[in-house]
Design a protein around this motif. Structure first.
Motif, short mmCIF file in Angstrom:
data_model
loop_
_atom_site.label_atom_id
_atom_site.label_comp_id
_atom_site.label_asym_id
_atom_site.label_seq_id
_atom_site.Cartn_x
_atom_site.Cartn_y
_atom_site.Cartn_z
N SER A 62 5.45 54.63 54.54
CA SER A 62 5.89 53.46 55.30
C SER A 62 5.96 52.19 54.45
CB SER A 62 4.94 53.23 56.50
OG SER A 62 3.67 52.83 56.04
N ALA A 63 5.62 52.28 53.17
CA ALA A 63 5.63 51.08 52.33
C ALA A 63 6.98 50.37 52.42
CB ALA A 63 5.32 51.45 50.89
N ARG A 64 6.94 49.06 52.50
CA ARG A 64 8.16 48.29 52.80
C ARG A 64 9.25 48.44 51.74
NH1 ARG A 64 4.49 44.47 55.62
NH2 ARG A 64 5.27 44.37 57.74
N VAL A 65 8.84 48.70 50.51
CA VAL A 65 9.86 48.85 49.47
C VAL A 65 10.86 49.95 49.81
CG1 VAL A 65 8.45 50.43 48.02
CG2 VAL A 65 10.29 49.08 46.98
N PHE A 66 10.40 51.01 50.47
CA PHE A 66 11.28 52.13 50.79
C PHE A 66 12.26 51.81 51.90
CE2 PHE A 66 7.35 54.63 49.44
CZ PHE A 66 7.79 54.77 48.14
N ALA A 146 7.03 46.24 46.99
CA ALA A 146 6.22 45.92 48.17
C ALA A 146 5.54 47.20 48.65
CB ALA A 146 7.12 45.36 49.27
N THR A 147 4.22 47.22 48.63
CA THR A 147 3.49 48.48 48.87
C THR A 147 2.82 48.57 50.24
OG1 THR A 147 1.67 47.45 47.69
CG2 THR A 147 3.03 49.01 46.45
N ILE A 151 6.10 49.31 58.66
CA ILE A 151 7.56 49.23 58.68
C ILE A 151 8.13 48.11 59.53
CG2 ILE A 151 8.07 51.59 57.95
CD1 ILE A 151 8.52 52.20 60.97
N SER A 152 7.32 47.11 59.85
CA SER A 152 7.91 45.94 60.50
C SER A 152 8.72 45.19 59.44
CB SER A 152 6.83 45.06 61.10
OG SER A 152 5.85 44.78 60.13
#
Ligand SMILES: *Cc1c(COP(=O)(O)O)cnc(C)c1O
Length: 354
Positions: A62-66, A146-147, A151-152
Motif C-alpha cells: 500500500s506504500a504511496r509510491v506505488f 514515499a513508503t 492508500i489515501s
C-alpha cells in the motif's frame, strides 16, 4: 566535506561481486555495485543514514509510491583520473535539484550533510568500480520514494532516500533520429516538468514507443499549448546550431534545468560561440534545414554528455543533417570530458574532489 562528523552506520558485504563483472561489455543501468546508501524519514526527521549491501527492499504494497508516484530522482557520475583520484561534476547542483524536485512533490527536503557524507563514503567504498579511461564512469542514482503504508491520496508521512551506483561505459548509440512532437506533450504550464519526478518519465514511454516504431529513437518535446516551440528531449536538453549560433530554449516550469545544458552555455561563452537562449520555433528550424543553415542538433545530459542528432521528422517532413567535420557537439563533449576526467583546467570550479 569528508571530515564532517556524521554517524553513518556501515555494513559491508562479505565478498565483492566485482570479479564477475565484464567492464568491457556493460549495458547501461543493469549492474549495480556492492553497496547502497539508505536513509529513512520517520516521525518528521531524516534519521539513521546507513550504507549496507546492495539488496532488494521490503515495502508494504500500500506504500504511496506505488499508487501515486510520489518519487523523485537524480542522475550524476563519478570519474577516475590517471592518478586514481575520484571526481564528480557539479554535484551541489544535483543536490539542490533533488530538493527542488522533492519540494514540488511534497517530499521533505534531504539534509546536505547526509547527502554529501553518504555519497562520498559510498564512493570511497566502491572506488574499484570506477574504471579509469575516458568514457568510463560510475553512474550514480539518488532517489526518494514515499513508503508510508496507506492508500489515501495525500502526501506520505514516511520516505526512503537512497543512492545506488551502476558502472557505465561510453557507447555509440548509432545514428539518433528524432521526432518533433505534434500530439503528445511531456509537461504543461504549472506542472512538474522542471522536476525529476518519476511520473514524467513513465508518461513518455508510450509516445516514445510509437516514435520507435516509426524509426525514431527519441522525441523532441514541443510546448503543450501550441506544439510550435521546441523544448527538450526525454532526458536531455536540446541545442540547435544555425549558422554558427547556438540556440536553446530558456528554462521554465516545463523544462528540466540541466547541468550539462548550463555548462555548455558557459563553455560556448568562454569560447566565443554565440548562444541565444530563447524560444525556438519548429518552423524556423525546418526553414533552416531547408536553406542549409541548420548545421547541428544535439542533446545535452549527464548520461550521454552530448548526443548528436542525425535527422528529424515533423508533420511528415523528413530532414537529414549534414555530417560535420568540426562539430560543436564534439567540441563541447571534449571540453566537458576534459574537465570531468581532470585533464584540463577547471576555470569555473566544476570539478568536485571525492
Ligand atoms: C536529467 C534531465 C536532463 C539533463 O540534466 P543534466 O543535469 O544535464 O543531467 C534534461 N532533461 C530532462 C527531462 C532530464 O530528466
Amino acid at each position: 566535506m569528508s571530515d564532517l562528523s556524521i554517524d553513518i552506520k556501515i555494513t559491508k558485504i562479505s565478498e565483492s561481486k566485482i570479479s564477475t563483472v565484464d567492464f568491457d561489455n556493460l549495458t547501461f543501468g543493469k549492474i549495480f555495485t556492492d553497496h547502497m546508501f539508505v536513509c529513512d524519514y520517520i516521525d518528521g526527521t531524516w534519521q539513521t543514514p546507513e550504507i549496507m549491501p546492495y539488496q532488494p527492499l521490503t515495502i508494504d504494497p500500500s506504500a504511496r509510491v506505488f499508487h501515486y508516484g510520489q518519487a523523485v530522482f537524480e542522475g550524476m557520475k563519478a570519474f577516475k583520473d590517471e592518478n586514481d583520484q575520484i571526481w564528480m561534476f557539479r554535484p551541489e547542483d544535483n543536490f539542490n535539484r533533488i530538493n527542488k524536485s522533492s519540494h514540488r512533490m511534497a517530499i521533505p527536503e534531504f539534509p546536505k550533510e547526509f547527502f554529501f557524507e553518504g555519497l562520498t563514503k559510498l564512493l570511497h567504498m566502491e572506488k574499484d568500480w570506477i574504471q579509469k579511461g575516458k568514457g568510463n564512469s560510475l553512474y550514480i542514482r539518488p532517489f526518494v520514494i514515499a513508503t508510508e503504508a496507506a492508500i489515501s491520496a495525500s502526501p506520505s508521512n514516511s520516505y526512503k532516500f537512497m543512492i545506488i551506483c551502476s558502472p557505465a561505459q561510453s557507447y555509440y548509440a548509432g545514428e539518433v533520429k528524432v521526432l518533433f512532437a505534434e500530439e503528445f506533450s511531456r509537461a504543461a504550464d504549472g506542472g512538474v516538468g522542471y522536476a525529476k519526478a518519476a511520473g514524467n518519465y513513465g508518461a513518455q514511454f508510450y509516445p516514445t514507443s510509437l516514435a520507435h516504431a516509426k524509426g525514431y529513437q527519441q522525441i523532441i518535446w514541443t510546448d503543450a499549448n501550441t506544439h510550435e516551440y521546441l523544448e527538450e528531449a526525454g532526458t536531455m536538453n536540446i541545442f540547435f546550431r544555425v549558422g554558427d549560433t547556438l540556440l536553446t530554449a530558456p528554462n521554465n516550469d516545463r523544462i528540466l534545468d540541466g547541468i550539462t545544458r548550463k555548462s555548455v552555455i558557459q563553455l560556448a561563452k568562454d569560447n566565443g560561440i554565440e548562444v541565444e537562449v530563447r524560444r525556438v520555433r519548429v518552423d524556423e528550424i525546418k526553414e533552416a534545414a531547408k536553406n542549409g543553415t541548420l548545421k547541428e542538433i544535439f542533446g545535452a545530459g549527464t548520461a550521454a554528455v552530448i548526443n548528436p542528432i542525425a535527422g528529424f521528422e515533423h508533420a511528415g517532413d523528413e530532414f537529414d543533417l549534414p555530417k560535420m567535420e568540426d562539430s560543436y557537439a564534439s567540441f563541447f563533449k571534449q571540453k566537458l570530458m576534459d574537465i570531468q576526467y581532470n585533464v584540463s583546467e577547471d576555470p569555473h570550479g566544476w570539478r568536485f574532489k571525492v
